[in-house]
Design a protein around this motif. Structure first.
Motif, mmCIF file in Angstrom:
data_model
loop_
_atom_site.group_PDB
_atom_site.id
_atom_site.type_symbol
_atom_site.label_atom_id
_atom_site.label_comp_id
_atom_site.label_asym_id
_atom_site.label_seq_id
_atom_site.Cartn_x
_atom_site.Cartn_y
_atom_site.Cartn_z
ATOM 1 N N ARG A 1 -10.664 0.498 2.430
ATOM 2 C CA ARG A 1 -10.712 -0.812 1.804
ATOM 3 C C ARG A 1 -12.063 -1.498 2.025
ATOM 4 N N ASP A 2 -12.690 -1.262 3.172
ATOM 5 C CA ASP A 2 -13.928 -1.956 3.515
ATOM 6 C C ASP A 2 -15.177 -1.237 3.024
ATOM 7 N N CYS A 3 -15.333 0.023 3.382
ATOM 8 C CA CYS A 3 -16.571 0.737 3.033
ATOM 9 C C CYS A 3 -16.451 1.507 1.719
ATOM 10 N N ARG A 4 -15.260 1.587 1.170
ATOM 11 C CA ARG A 4 -14.984 2.228 -0.117
ATOM 12 C C ARG A 4 -15.280 3.731 -0.143
ATOM 13 N N ARG A 5 -15.370 4.348 1.060
ATOM 14 C CA ARG A 5 -15.601 5.794 1.106
ATOM 15 C C ARG A 5 -14.269 6.520 1.007
ATOM 16 N N ASP A 6 -14.274 7.654 0.349
ATOM 17 C CA ASP A 6 -13.102 8.521 0.269
ATOM 18 C C ASP A 6 -13.169 9.462 1.466
ATOM 19 N N LEU A 7 -12.270 9.262 2.440
ATOM 20 C CA LEU A 7 -12.336 9.980 3.713
ATOM 21 C C LEU A 7 -11.056 10.773 3.961
ATOM 22 N N PRO A 8 -11.137 11.792 4.843
ATOM 23 C CA PRO A 8 -9.913 12.521 5.214
ATOM 24 C C PRO A 8 -8.890 11.557 5.824
ATOM 25 N N PRO B 1 -5.365 0.325 5.986
ATOM 26 C CA PRO B 1 -6.173 0.404 4.767
ATOM 27 C C PRO B 1 -7.660 0.631 5.029
ATOM 28 N N GLU B 2 -8.115 0.402 6.275
ATOM 29 C CA GLU B 2 -9.524 0.632 6.581
ATOM 30 C C GLU B 2 -9.653 1.826 7.520
ATOM 31 N N MET C 1 0.856 -1.181 0.000
ATOM 32 C CA MET C 1 0.000 0.000 0.000
ATOM 33 C C MET C 1 0.896 1.237 0.000
ATOM 34 N N PRO C 2 0.671 2.144 -0.921
ATOM 35 C CA PRO C 2 1.528 3.331 -0.997
ATOM 36 C C PRO C 2 1.266 4.299 0.142
ATOM 37 N N ILE C 3 2.262 5.130 0.388
ATOM 38 C CA ILE C 3 2.105 6.177 1.397
ATOM 39 C C ILE C 3 1.102 7.188 0.857
ATOM 40 N N PRO C 4 0.063 7.513 1.642
ATOM 41 C CA PRO C 4 -0.917 8.495 1.161
ATOM 42 C C PRO C 4 -0.252 9.843 0.922
ATOM 43 N N THR C 5 -0.527 10.411 -0.237
ATOM 44 C CA THR C 5 0.088 11.698 -0.569
ATOM 45 C C THR C 5 -0.913 12.844 -0.551
ATOM 46 N N GLY C 6 -2.200 12.519 -0.601
ATOM 47 C CA GLY C 6 -3.219 13.565 -0.618
ATOM 48 C C GLY C 6 -3.902 13.703 0.722
ATOM 49 N N PRO C 7 -4.903 14.563 0.779
ATOM 50 C CA PRO C 7 -5.625 14.789 2.032
ATOM 51 C C PRO C 7 -6.673 13.708 2.320
ATOM 52 N N THR C 8 -6.912 12.791 1.345
ATOM 53 C CA THR C 8 -7.919 11.752 1.540
ATOM 54 C C THR C 8 -7.360 10.374 1.203
ATOM 55 N N GLN C 9 -8.110 9.352 1.598
ATOM 56 C CA GLN C 9 -7.749 7.961 1.312
ATOM 57 C C GLN C 9 -9.053 7.173 1.195
ATOM 58 N N VAL C 10 -9.078 6.161 0.337
ATOM 59 C CA VAL C 10 -10.271 5.329 0.160
ATOM 60 C C VAL C 10 -10.168 4.132 1.104
#
Length: 156
Positions: free
Chosen positions: A12-19, A35-36, A1-10
């Motif tokens: 893995r479980d609920c598939r929501r794009d969250l802060p 990841p969750e 899993m890559p290091i998050p670079t933006g202000p949000t992340q998806v």
């Protein structure tokens, strides 16, 4: 899993794009996040362990119980004086610099920072007590560890 670079992340479980703040680092300092999201992480923990407890406001609640270093030192001094300079459980000699301020009923179990809920312990007893209440730890000492507590105090 890559290091998050933006202000949000998806998630893995609920598939929501969250802060990104909604994802735990799980103790990692390398930038990786779980990841969750925390909500899905706690739901999974509840499935695995039905006794698992999570309260949405636990971080805010713990912050409300925070004491300043001056308050902690003052309470330690009072407790050590009232306990005759001894750990409540093993009677080891303790000082302000060596004692741990312990909650008879832990904050995680609904305790508070009120003086009546605090006691001064030696480091080994505090570590061993962990999140047990005062009464649970006494029962545990009688059943499993009383000789270890006495060994620390030098009585045996």
């Amino acid at each position: 899993m890559p290091i998050p670079t933006g202000p949000t992340q998806v998630c893995r479980d609920c598939r929501r794009d969250l802060p990104i703040s909604k994802f735990s680092r799980a103790g990692r300092k390398d930038g990786f996040r779980r990841p969750e999201c925390r909500q899905c992480q706690h739901a999974r923990s509840k499935q695995i362990n039905p006794n698992y407890q999570y309260t949405e406001g636990s971080v805010a609640a713990r912050a409300a119980h925070t004491m300043t270093p001056g308050e902690v030192s003052k309470i330690k001094t009072e407790k050590i004086r009232s306990q005759n300079g001894e750990c409540v459980y093993c009677t080891a000699k303790i000082t302000v610099s060596t004692c741990h301020l312990d909650h008879r009923t832990p904050l995680a179990r609904g305790g508070t920072n009120e003086r009546g809920n605090l006691q001064a312990l030696c480091a080994p007893c505090n570590s061993e007590k962990h999140s047990k209440t005062h009464e649970e730890y006494i029962v545990w000492l009688v059943a499993f560890g009383q000789s270890a507590a006495r060994d620390r105090s030098g009585e045996i």
